[in-house]
Design a protein around this motif. Sequence first.
Motif, short mmCIF file in Angstrom:
data_model
loop_
_atom_site.label_atom_id
_atom_site.label_comp_id
_atom_site.label_asym_id
_atom_site.label_seq_id
_atom_site.Cartn_x
_atom_site.Cartn_y
_atom_site.Cartn_z
N ILE A 1 0.84 -1.20 0.00
CA ILE A 1 0.00 0.00 0.00
C ILE A 1 0.87 1.25 0.00
O ILE A 1 0.60 2.21 -0.74
CB ILE A 1 -0.98 -0.01 1.20
CG1 ILE A 1 -2.03 -1.12 1.00
CG2 ILE A 1 -1.64 1.34 1.38
CD1 ILE A 1 -2.86 -1.42 2.24
N ALA A 2 1.92 1.24 0.80
CA ALA A 2 2.83 2.40 0.85
C ALA A 2 3.50 2.62 -0.51
O ALA A 2 3.61 3.77 -0.97
CB ALA A 2 3.89 2.19 1.93
N GLU A 3 3.91 1.53 -1.16
CA GLU A 3 4.53 1.66 -2.48
C GLU A 3 3.53 2.19 -3.51
O GLU A 3 3.89 3.02 -4.35
CB GLU A 3 5.07 0.29 -2.92
CG GLU A 3 6.28 -0.16 -2.15
CD GLU A 3 6.67 -1.60 -2.47
OE1 GLU A 3 6.11 -2.20 -3.41
OE2 GLU A 3 7.54 -2.13 -1.76
N LEU A 4 2.31 1.72 -3.43
CA LEU A 4 1.28 2.20 -4.37
C LEU A 4 0.99 3.68 -4.15
O LEU A 4 0.80 4.43 -5.11
CB LEU A 4 0.00 1.37 -4.23
CG LEU A 4 0.06 -0.02 -4.83
CD1 LEU A 4 -1.15 -0.84 -4.38
CD2 LEU A 4 0.12 0.05 -6.35
N ARG A 5 0.94 4.11 -2.89
CA ARG A 5 0.69 5.54 -2.60
C ARG A 5 1.83 6.40 -3.14
O ARG A 5 1.59 7.49 -3.67
CB ARG A 5 0.51 5.75 -1.11
CG ARG A 5 -0.83 5.27 -0.64
CD ARG A 5 -1.11 5.68 0.78
NE ARG A 5 -2.46 5.27 1.14
CZ ARG A 5 -2.80 4.79 2.32
NH1 ARG A 5 -1.90 4.68 3.27
NH2 ARG A 5 -4.04 4.44 2.56
N LYS B 1 -6.44 6.09 -11.42
CA LYS B 1 -7.69 5.42 -11.07
C LYS B 1 -7.44 3.94 -10.77
O LYS B 1 -7.97 3.40 -9.79
CB LYS B 1 -8.67 5.57 -12.23
CG LYS B 1 -10.06 5.11 -11.95
CD LYS B 1 -10.94 5.40 -13.16
CE LYS B 1 -12.35 4.96 -12.96
NZ LYS B 1 -13.19 5.24 -14.13
N MET B 2 -6.62 3.29 -11.58
CA MET B 2 -6.31 1.88 -11.37
C MET B 2 -5.51 1.68 -10.07
O MET B 2 -5.76 0.73 -9.32
CB MET B 2 -5.53 1.33 -12.56
CG MET B 2 -6.37 1.19 -13.80
SD MET B 2 -5.48 0.75 -15.33
CE MET B 2 -4.25 -0.38 -14.80
N ILE B 3 -4.59 2.59 -9.80
CA ILE B 3 -3.78 2.49 -8.57
C ILE B 3 -4.67 2.69 -7.35
O ILE B 3 -4.56 1.96 -6.36
CB ILE B 3 -2.62 3.51 -8.59
CG1 ILE B 3 -1.62 3.15 -9.68
CG2 ILE B 3 -1.94 3.57 -7.22
CD1 ILE B 3 -0.55 4.19 -9.92
N ARG B 4 -5.58 3.66 -7.40
CA ARG B 4 -6.50 3.90 -6.28
C ARG B 4 -7.36 2.67 -6.02
O ARG B 4 -7.60 2.30 -4.87
CB ARG B 4 -7.39 5.11 -6.56
CG ARG B 4 -6.69 6.43 -6.40
CD ARG B 4 -7.67 7.59 -6.52
NE ARG B 4 -6.97 8.84 -6.67
CZ ARG B 4 -6.89 9.52 -7.81
NH1 ARG B 4 -7.50 9.11 -8.89
NH2 ARG B 4 -6.22 10.65 -7.85
N ARG B 5 -7.82 2.04 -7.09
CA ARG B 5 -8.64 0.83 -6.95
C ARG B 5 -7.83 -0.29 -6.30
O ARG B 5 -8.32 -0.99 -5.41
CB ARG B 5 -9.16 0.38 -8.31
CG ARG B 5 -10.13 -0.78 -8.21
CD ARG B 5 -10.73 -1.16 -9.54
NE ARG B 5 -11.47 -0.06 -10.13
CZ ARG B 5 -11.29 0.37 -11.38
NH1 ARG B 5 -10.43 -0.22 -12.17
NH2 ARG B 5 -11.99 1.38 -11.85
N GLU B 6 -6.58 -0.42 -6.71
CA GLU B 6 -5.73 -1.45 -6.13
C GLU B 6 -5.44 -1.16 -4.65
O GLU B 6 -5.45 -2.07 -3.82
CB GLU B 6 -4.42 -1.55 -6.91
CG GLU B 6 -3.60 -2.75 -6.56
CD GLU B 6 -2.41 -2.95 -7.49
OE1 GLU B 6 -1.56 -3.79 -7.14
OE2 GLU B 6 -2.33 -2.29 -8.53
N ILE B 7 -5.23 0.11 -4.32
CA ILE B 7 -5.03 0.49 -2.92
C ILE B 7 -6.26 0.13 -2.11
O ILE B 7 -6.15 -0.45 -1.02
CB ILE B 7 -4.71 2.00 -2.80
CG1 ILE B 7 -3.31 2.30 -3.34
CG2 ILE B 7 -4.82 2.46 -1.34
CD1 ILE B 7 -3.00 3.78 -3.46
#
Length: 61
Positions: free
Chosen positions: A20-24, A37-43
């Motif tokens: 989650i930290a890496e995605l943020r 949008k895809m990253i937010r969905r994955e988070i």
Amino acid sequence: MADVMAEMTGSQMAILKMEIAELRKRLTEVTDEEVKKMIRREIMNKETHYNILADRMRLQN
């Protein structure tokens, strides 16, 4: 047996927190709105999984 499950769950939670930290971090670097949008969905999916694991640990204790 419960201790083994708690350790596995704790390990999975730690991995999810790192992901989650890496995605943020990646979210701040990306400019394309579709990718954001895809990253937010994955988070959101990983946070949901994390919360399920946390609830499971609470119920075991």
